[in-house]
Design an enzyme around this catalytic site. Structure first.
Site, PDB file in Angstrom:
ATOM      1  N   MET A   1       0.841  -1.195   0.000  1.00 56.44           N
ATOM      2  CA  MET A   1       0.000   0.000   0.000  1.00 56.44           C
ATOM      3  C   MET A   1       0.884   1.256   0.000  1.00 56.44           C
ATOM      4  O   MET A   1       1.603   1.473  -0.937  1.00 56.44           O
ATOM      5  CB  MET A   1      -0.941  -0.017   1.215  1.00 56.44           C
ATOM      6  CG  MET A   1      -2.012  -1.101   1.116  1.00 56.44           C
ATOM      7  SD  MET A   1      -3.333  -0.659  -0.012  1.00 56.44           S
ATOM      8  CE  MET A   1      -4.318   0.412   1.012  1.00 56.44           C
ATOM      9  N   CYS A   2       0.853   2.039   1.038  1.00 48.76           N
ATOM     10  CA  CYS A   2       1.510   3.343   1.163  1.00 48.76           C
ATOM     11  C   CYS A   2       0.765   4.396   0.352  1.00 48.76           C
ATOM     12  O   CYS A   2       0.137   4.105  -0.657  1.00 48.76           O
ATOM     13  CB  CYS A   2       2.985   3.318   0.742  1.00 48.76           C
ATOM     14  SG  CYS A   2       4.019   2.256   1.760  1.00 48.76           S
ATOM     15  N   GLY A   3       0.826   5.622   0.826  1.00 50.72           N
ATOM     16  CA  GLY A   3       0.170   6.725   0.150  1.00 50.72           C
ATOM     17  C   GLY A   3       1.134   7.862  -0.095  1.00 50.72           C
ATOM     18  O   GLY A   3       1.971   8.180   0.752  1.00 50.72           O
TER      19      GLY A   3
END
Length: 295
Positions: free
Chosen positions: A1-3
């Site tokens: 994920m990570c944003g």
């Protein structure tokens, strides 16, 4: 994920609102990574005063101010912002960075330059933004990242942005498959590393390209030709803001542009609160196309 989030302000009237806009964007990406977060803010008059060098430091000794003052030979100011400490002085950025490293060899330099302050921490992005007072920050550009750790330990050092060149930083959603090979090649060429994190390899590679005289677009095209894996990258320095995705473009990204600003994020909802977004040109970046803007 990570944003990932990034905001480049073209309209000076918006500069006082940079921190508030970044806070909203960062918090919208919290569910993509809630174990740690970081931001790089360009142009805040408190964190990185004009014509003053600023070094962002992690894991430093309590008496850092006295130690750096003795090493540098001039007055130094240290501000505590959670896991990050900002060291400022009337010196060159390189001299201040070297003085911090000499004064506390175990400290980790998380960023340095004249315009950028890099803040990192462990915890929920909203709690971190509140602890930093991010909503009050000013400036012309900001980059942020919310992390779901996959490649290294959950600590402030492993949080993004990775800021290894003067006034430069990189944030990354994805994974580099051949980072170990490229790290060995860069080390053999004399490039120093602070971690085994794959994102640092990308940051060091780009910084090395820029130091060799290439512009950011050429550097990112070379990265695409050299690195394997899945990634969306945002790279910034004091004058530019650039986005690129890998050849398959499986990691999400959206860009929006108006006459007042350019922004990108992993998801549109992080852009939905920006002023005038209803009039923005909005698109998904194409694979291996470098999108870059300059101040």
């Amino acid at each position: 994920m990570c944003g990932i989030i990034g905001l480049h302000l073209r309209n000076p009237d918006l500069h006082p609102h940079l921190g508030g806009l970044l806070t909203g964007m960062l918090c919208e990406m919290a569910n993509r990574g809630s174990d740690s977060a970081g931001v790089a803010v360009y142009g805040d008059p408190t964190w990185s005063p004009a014509d003053t060098a600023c070094v962002s430091v992690l894991e430093s000794t309590p008496d850092l101010e006295a130690a750096v003052t003795a090493e540098l030979g001039c007055a130094v100011s240290v501000s505590d912002l959670g896991d990050t400490r900002l060291v400022t002085a009337d010196a060159t950025a390189e001299a201040l960075r070297d003085a911090v490293a000499a004064a506390d060899p175990t400290a980790l330099i998380a960023g340095f330059g004249y315009d950028v302050a890099v803040l990192k921490g462990v915890g929920h992005p909203r709690a971190l933004a509140d602890s930093w007072g991010l909503a009050n920050a000013q400036g012309w550009q900001g980059v942020g990242h919310t992390r779901m750790a996959t490649e290294s330990a959950v600590n402030a050092a492993g949080a993004h942005p990775y800021a290894v060149g003067q006034d430069q930083c990189l944030v990354h959603n994805g994974s580099f498959a051949n980072h170990a090979t490229i790290r060995r090649e860069l080390r053999a060429a004399g490039v120093h590393f602070d971690s085994e994190n794959d994102t640092e390899v990308g940051a060091r590679f780009v910084a090395d390209q820029l130091a060799g005289g290439r512009d950011v677009e050429t550097a990112l095209k070379e990265l695409c030709a050299t690195f394997d894996g899945f990634y969306t990258l945002l790279v910034s320095n004091r004058d530019s803001f650039a986005v690129v995705r890998d050849a398959i473009a499986c990691k999400p990204a959206v860009i929006a542009e108006t006459a007042d600003w350019v922004a990108m994020a992993s998801e549109y909802r992080a852009l939905s609160g920006l002023p005038g977004v209803e009039r923005a040109r909005i698109w998904e970046p194409e694979p291996e196309v470098v999108y870059a803007w300059s101040r």
